[in-house]
Design a protein around this motif. Structure first.
Motif, PDB file in Angstrom:
ATOM      1  N   ARG A 152     -12.385   8.681 109.884  1.00 18.22           N
ATOM      2  CA  ARG A 152     -11.639   8.583 108.887  1.00 18.22           C
ATOM      3  C   ARG A 152     -11.111   7.096 109.018  1.00 18.22           C
ATOM      4  N   LYS A 153     -10.457   6.619 108.071  1.00 14.52           N
ATOM      5  CA  LYS A 153     -10.317   5.201 107.865  1.00 14.52           C
ATOM      6  C   LYS A 153      -8.808   4.923 108.481  1.00 14.52           C
ATOM      7  N   GLY A 154      -8.309   5.477 109.497  1.00 14.04           N
ATOM      8  CA  GLY A 154      -7.114   5.247 110.130  1.00 14.04           C
ATOM      9  C   GLY A 154      -7.287   4.752 111.543  1.00 14.04           C
ATOM     10  N   PHE A 155      -6.239   4.066 111.694  1.00 11.33           N
ATOM     11  CA  PHE A 155      -6.186   3.604 113.123  1.00 11.33           C
ATOM     12  C   PHE A 155      -4.856   3.450 113.972  1.00 11.33           C
ATOM     13  N   PHE A 156      -4.577   3.453 115.181  1.00 14.96           N
ATOM     14  CA  PHE A 156      -3.286   3.245 116.064  1.00 14.96           C
ATOM     15  C   PHE A 156      -3.472   2.027 116.432  1.00 14.96           C
ATOM     16  N   ALA A 157      -2.170   1.513 116.612  1.00 10.50           N
ATOM     17  CA  ALA A 157      -1.966   0.127 117.086  1.00 10.50           C
ATOM     18  C   ALA A 157      -1.033   0.273 118.392  1.00 10.50           C
ATOM     19  N   LEU A 158      -1.201  -0.125 119.291  1.00 11.62           N
ATOM     20  CA  LEU A 158      -0.117  -0.204 120.688  1.00 11.62           C
ATOM     21  C   LEU A 158       0.220  -1.456 120.867  1.00 11.62           C
ATOM     22  N   GLN A 159       1.574  -1.747 121.069  1.00  7.60           N
ATOM     23  CA  GLN A 159       2.184  -3.093 121.158  1.00  7.60           C
ATOM     24  C   GLN A 159       2.642  -3.329 122.634  1.00  7.60           C
ATOM     25  N   GLN A 160       3.004  -4.419 122.944  1.00  7.11           N
ATOM     26  CA  GLN A 160       3.457  -4.873 124.468  1.00  7.11           C
ATOM     27  C   GLN A 160       4.737  -4.261 124.626  1.00  7.11           C
ATOM     28  N   ASP A 161       5.576  -3.814 123.759  1.00  3.93           N
ATOM     29  CA  ASP A 161       6.959  -3.314 124.061  1.00  3.93           C
ATOM     30  C   ASP A 161       6.882  -1.859 124.034  1.00  3.93           C
ATOM     31  N   GLN A 163       5.655   0.308 121.662  1.00  2.57           N
ATOM     32  CA  GLN A 163       5.618   0.617 120.100  1.00  2.57           C
ATOM     33  C   GLN A 163       4.336   1.051 119.714  1.00  2.57           C
ATOM     34  N   LEU A 164       4.076   2.440 119.175  1.00  2.00           N
ATOM     35  CA  LEU A 164       3.099   2.969 118.679  1.00  2.00           C
ATOM     36  C   LEU A 164       3.102   3.059 117.335  1.00  2.00           C
ATOM     37  N   SER A 165       2.087   2.568 116.383  1.00  2.00           N
ATOM     38  CA  SER A 165       2.169   2.503 115.087  1.00  2.00           C
ATOM     39  C   SER A 165       0.723   3.096 114.582  1.00  2.00           C
ATOM     40  N   ALA A 166       0.832   3.910 113.555  1.00  2.00           N
ATOM     41  CA  ALA A 166      -0.327   4.215 113.004  1.00  2.00           C
ATOM     42  C   ALA A 166      -0.551   4.004 111.426  1.00  2.00           C
ATOM     43  N   PHE A 167      -1.742   3.735 110.974  1.00  2.00           N
ATOM     44  CA  PHE A 167      -1.977   3.221 109.957  1.00  2.00           C
ATOM     45  C   PHE A 167      -3.054   3.801 109.143  1.00  2.00           C
ATOM     46  N   TYR A 168      -3.309   4.142 107.766  1.00  2.00           N
ATOM     47  CA  TYR A 168      -4.386   4.540 107.162  1.00  2.00           C
ATOM     48  C   TYR A 168      -4.680   3.306 106.070  1.00  2.00           C
ATOM     49  N   GLY A 173       1.652   0.064 104.308  1.00  2.00           N
ATOM     50  CA  GLY A 173       2.677   0.206 105.519  1.00  2.00           C
ATOM     51  C   GLY A 173       2.299   1.362 106.548  1.00  2.00           C
ATOM     52  N   ALA A 174       3.024   1.359 107.663  1.00  2.00           N
ATOM     53  CA  ALA A 174       2.880   2.463 108.724  1.00  2.00           C
ATOM     54  C   ALA A 174       3.233   3.861 108.164  1.00  2.00           C
ATOM     55  N   ILE A 175       2.375   4.912 108.762  1.00  2.00           N
ATOM     56  CA  ILE A 175       2.721   6.271 108.541  1.00  2.00           C
ATOM     57  C   ILE A 175       3.498   6.690 109.676  1.00  2.00           C
ATOM     58  N   PHE A 176       3.662   5.918 110.769  1.00  2.00           N
ATOM     59  CA  PHE A 176       4.404   6.393 111.872  1.00  2.00           C
ATOM     60  C   PHE A 176       4.293   5.153 112.715  1.00  2.00           C
ATOM     61  N   SER A 177       5.587   4.829 113.341  1.00  2.00           N
ATOM     62  CA  SER A 177       6.095   3.950 114.104  1.00  2.00           C
ATOM     63  C   SER A 177       7.357   4.045 115.007  1.00  2.00           C
ATOM     64  N   GLU A 178       6.862   4.151 116.180  1.00  2.00           N
ATOM     65  CA  GLU A 178       8.124   4.639 117.156  1.00  2.00           C
ATOM     66  C   GLU A 178       7.731   4.070 118.416  1.00  2.00           C
ATOM     67  N   THR A 245       4.288  10.192 106.229  1.00  2.00           N
ATOM     68  CA  THR A 245       4.952  10.294 107.671  1.00  2.00           C
ATOM     69  C   THR A 245       4.043  11.191 108.307  1.00  2.00           C
ATOM     70  N   MET A 246       3.953  11.092 109.699  1.00  2.00           N
ATOM     71  CA  MET A 246       2.944  11.672 110.817  1.00  2.00           C
ATOM     72  C   MET A 246       3.959  12.032 111.760  1.00  2.00           C
ATOM     73  N   ASN A 247       3.426  13.052 112.531  1.00  2.00           N
ATOM     74  CA  ASN A 247       4.061  13.489 113.375  1.00  2.00           C
ATOM     75  C   ASN A 247       3.511  13.439 114.961  1.00  2.00           C
ATOM     76  N   LEU A 248       4.038  13.036 116.026  1.00  2.00           N
ATOM     77  CA  LEU A 248       3.774  12.969 117.237  1.00  2.00           C
ATOM     78  C   LEU A 248       4.481  13.797 118.334  1.00  2.00           C
ATOM     79  N   ASN A 249       3.935  14.446 119.025  1.00  2.00           N
ATOM     80  CA  ASN A 249       4.619  15.365 119.886  1.00  2.00           C
ATOM     81  C   ASN A 249       4.041  15.394 121.426  1.00  2.00           C
TER      82      ASN A 249
END
Length: 251
Positions: A152-161, A163-168, A173-178, A245-249
């Motif tokens: 699919r046309k989605g991706f995750f981005a991991l940051q130095q602190d 934070q994990l974000s998901a985009f389509y 805008g991010a559909i998940f960011s925590e 919104t996306m759920n991550l468990n």
């Protein structure tokens, strides 16, 4: 790599980019025997300093990132050439990494200003030109890794602190960011082919996450407004739809 064609691209110690291309043929009627032949060649016109490079799955194109420029390389069976050079810097912020989105028609470039830009070919006056089409903004922290989905046309981005974000890419805008990771970041982050699992690996420790993100492409913009898709000419960009919104468990 395809079943009949494989490409390896790398850089020599003296800064030359070389390509090894192998192709398969079969001989014999009753019991076909596969034979592989290989050829190596250099790509002229590329710089001696390269930050990142990637070859598309169909082995027809390659992208080489160097300083503020992205080199678009056409690969033939026994040679290659630089089709165009595109500046991908953003207001003096150098690009740091590139990834190929699913289908290999789009390039994702992460930047030092905590953004990810999407680029793909746009046909103008009969000529293909790599064009920036979207920008995704992340919280303030350097981007460590960008992980595209497989189908699919989605991706995750991991940051130095952590934070994990998901985009389509067709949803603004991010559909998940925590803040998912505390302390050391995972050395490897992998998304399952069905995009329903996320695996984080740090040494001998594995963390498996369940991902509930079945229809990220559905939004107000995709239903009622124009969306810019790969392979189409320039269109009006849509406004911001409501975020899904996306759920991550943890499993």
């Amino acid at each position: 790599m395809r079943a009949e064609r494989a490409v390896i691209m790398g850089m020599t110690q003296d800064g030359r980019v070389r390509v090894l291309q192998a192709s398969r043929s079969e001989t014999g009627l009753d019991t076909p025997v596969a034979h592989w032949q290989s050829v190596t060649f250099a790509i002229n016109g590329l710089p001696r300093t390269v930050q990142d490079m990637a070859v598309t799955p169909d082995a027809r194109m390659a992208y080489v990132l160097s300083d503020a420029n992205l080199y678009v390389v056409h690969l033939g069976k026994s040679s290659g050439y630089v089709r165009e050079v595109v500046s991908v810097a953003k207001e003096g912020q150098a690009p740091v990494h590139l990834s190929l989105l699913s289908g290999a028609n789009s390039v994702l470039i992460s930047h030092a200003d905590d953004t990810v830009s999407q680029w793909f070919d746009v046909l103008r006056d009969g000529q293909r030109s790599l064009t920036e089409t979207r920008t995704f903004t992340l919280p303030d922290s350097p981007i460590v890794n960008v992980i595209p989905e497989y189908a699919r046309k989605g991706f995750f981005a991991l940051q130095q602190d952590g934070q994990l974000s998901a985009f389509y890419t067709t949803v603004k805008g991010a559909i998940f960011s925590e803040p998912v990771f505390a302390g050391d970041l995972p050395e490897l982050l992998v998304i399952a082919p069905r995009a329903n699992r996320l695996l984080a690996v740090s040494g001998h420790d594995w963390q498996l996450f369940d991902v509930d993100n079945r229809h990220p492409e559905i939004g107000i913009a995709s239903l009622w407004q124009e969306i810019w898709y790969e392979g189409t000419q320039s269109q009006r960009m849509c406004g911001s739809p409501p975020r899904r919104t996306m759920n991550l468990n943890r499993n």
